[in-house]
Design a protein around this motif. Structure first.
Motif, short mmCIF file in Angstrom:
data_model
loop_
_atom_site.label_atom_id
_atom_site.label_comp_id
_atom_site.label_asym_id
_atom_site.label_seq_id
_atom_site.Cartn_x
_atom_site.Cartn_y
_atom_site.Cartn_z
N ALA A 1 0.83 -1.21 0.00
CA ALA A 1 0.00 0.00 0.00
C ALA A 1 0.86 1.25 0.00
O ALA A 1 0.58 2.22 -0.73
CB ALA A 1 -0.95 -0.01 1.19
N ALA A 2 1.90 1.27 0.81
CA ALA A 2 2.77 2.44 0.88
C ALA A 2 3.51 2.65 -0.43
O ALA A 2 3.69 3.80 -0.89
CB ALA A 2 3.76 2.30 2.03
N LEU A 3 3.97 1.58 -1.06
CA LEU A 3 4.68 1.70 -2.33
C LEU A 3 3.75 2.22 -3.43
O LEU A 3 4.15 3.07 -4.24
CB LEU A 3 5.27 0.35 -2.73
N VAL A 4 2.53 1.72 -3.46
CA VAL A 4 1.55 2.20 -4.44
C VAL A 4 1.23 3.67 -4.20
O VAL A 4 1.16 4.48 -5.14
CB VAL A 4 0.28 1.34 -4.41
N ALA A 5 1.03 4.05 -2.95
CA ALA A 5 0.70 5.45 -2.63
C ALA A 5 1.83 6.38 -3.02
O ALA A 5 1.60 7.49 -3.52
CB ALA A 5 0.40 5.58 -1.14
N ALA A 6 3.07 5.95 -2.81
CA ALA A 6 4.22 6.78 -3.15
C ALA A 6 4.30 7.02 -4.66
O ALA A 6 4.73 8.09 -5.11
CB ALA A 6 5.51 6.12 -2.66
N GLU A 7 3.89 6.04 -5.44
CA GLU A 7 3.96 6.15 -6.90
C GLU A 7 2.77 6.89 -7.49
O GLU A 7 2.91 7.65 -8.45
CB GLU A 7 4.04 4.75 -7.53
N THR A 8 1.60 6.63 -6.95
CA THR A 8 0.36 7.09 -7.61
C THR A 8 -0.49 8.03 -6.77
O THR A 8 -1.40 8.67 -7.30
CB THR A 8 -0.52 5.87 -7.97
N GLY A 9 -0.26 8.07 -5.45
CA GLY A 9 -1.12 8.85 -4.56
C GLY A 9 -2.41 8.14 -4.20
O GLY A 9 -3.23 8.69 -3.46
N PHE A 10 -2.59 6.92 -4.68
CA PHE A 10 -3.82 6.17 -4.42
C PHE A 10 -3.68 5.37 -3.14
O PHE A 10 -2.68 4.68 -2.93
CB PHE A 10 -4.13 5.24 -5.59
N ALA A 11 -4.69 5.42 -2.27
CA ALA A 11 -4.67 4.72 -0.98
C ALA A 11 -5.47 3.43 -1.08
O ALA A 11 -6.71 3.46 -1.20
CB ALA A 11 -5.23 5.62 0.12
N LEU A 12 -4.77 2.32 -1.01
CA LEU A 12 -5.44 1.02 -0.99
C LEU A 12 -6.04 0.76 0.38
O LEU A 12 -5.37 0.96 1.40
CB LEU A 12 -4.43 -0.08 -1.32
N ARG A 13 -7.27 0.29 0.40
CA ARG A 13 -7.93 -0.02 1.68
C ARG A 13 -7.59 -1.43 2.15
O ARG A 13 -7.22 -2.30 1.36
CB ARG A 13 -9.44 0.12 1.53
#
Length: 284
Positions: free
Chosen positions: A173-185
């Protein structure tokens, strides 16, 4: 990767938008069930077939564009027509002459999860900038919307993190957020619509809560709704992580279809992918 995608897809296909009573009765992770709309037990659907198209395309093209992706989608459907596609898209694939014809005739603004469901193989691309570009290109064929493009990037980045960065499930989740700004639930609990964003949340929630592939599969189906897409993505990603115990029973591996593009063929394609895309650990 592809064999697990197919198992998740074929298992989930029997429960897609099924009544809760059927899920409660048969979702034990022990064997396949057929779907009332005519998909036999153990047969995979469009989720796997389009993932195959992406995988084969990457073996021959390091930087495919939307046209190359469209050609690949038409090619795999023509050689092996199968159930699972939406009625309109399946009919279109059967009618078009090639990828260029598909791009001319399709209306690609969908916010559904079709771009996400075929994006696990994109994680094989080592360079994340290239990966994100290809993710957007392939999404643009059928799901050229902010949600469609984002969903493809998110699944591809999760796959990439597991393959190339030795990421743990808890780091995704943190890696995705860092790349895209999207927060996985991590708290998804509702039925999953054929929706790109809902599918991302359901996949991540199931991955975060389990470390057994059999229990992961059951959890994906237990949500209800678009169970085959959630299960295909989640099992494909889990196959890339050493955190998951491979406790899928022989009845699932042996019960998967084994025709011209079935179990043995998928294993051979997986072997080609491993040989071609040796993981490079570190920040690619």
């Amino acid at each position: 990767m592809l064999i697990e995608i197919a198992i998740g897809d074929a298992y989930g296909a029997g429960f897609e938008f099924a009544p809760r009573a059927k899920i409660d009765r048969h979702n034990d992770g022990a064997g396949y069930v057929g779907h009332e709309l005519g998909i036999p037990a153990g047969r995979y659907t469009d989720d796997t077939q389009m993932s195959i198209a992406i995988a084969e395309l990457l073996l021959r093209d390091a930087l495919p564009d939307a046209l190359a992706c469209a050609n690949a989608f038409v090619e795999v459907y023509r050689r092996d027509p199968r159930a699972g596609y939406s009625k309109g898209f399946g009919q279109l694939l059967g009618e078009v002459a090639d990828g260029a014809d598909l791009l001319r005739r399709i209306h690609p603004g969908s916010v559904r999860n079709g771009a996400a469901m075929r994006s696990v193989p994109l994680g094989l691309i080592a360079d994340r900038r290239v990966l994100r570009r290809v993710a957007r290109e392939q999404a643009a064929v059928t799901h050229d919307s902010p949600e469609g493009r984002l969903s493809s990037e998110v699944v591809a980045l999760m796959s990439h993190a597991l393959i190339h960065r030795a990421a743990t499930i808890d780091q995704l989740a943190a890696l995705v957020a860092a790349e895209t700004g999207f927060a996985l639930r991590v708290d998804w609990s509702a039925e999953v619509a054929v929706d790109a964003i809902e599918t991302l949340h359901a996949v991540h929630t199931a991955l975060a809560r389990h470390r057994s592939m059999r229990e992961l599969l059951r959890a994906c189906v237990a949500f209800g709704g678009d169970t085959d897409s959630v299960a295909a993505i989640a099992l494909g990603l889990a196959s890339l992580s050493p955190e998951f115990s491979d406790d899928l029973p022989p009845s699932l591996r042996g019960g998967l279809e084994n025709g011209p593009y079935g179990h043995d063929w998928l294993l051979a394609l997986d072997a080609r992918l491993v040989a071609r895309f040796a993981p490079t650990r570190g920040d690619a």
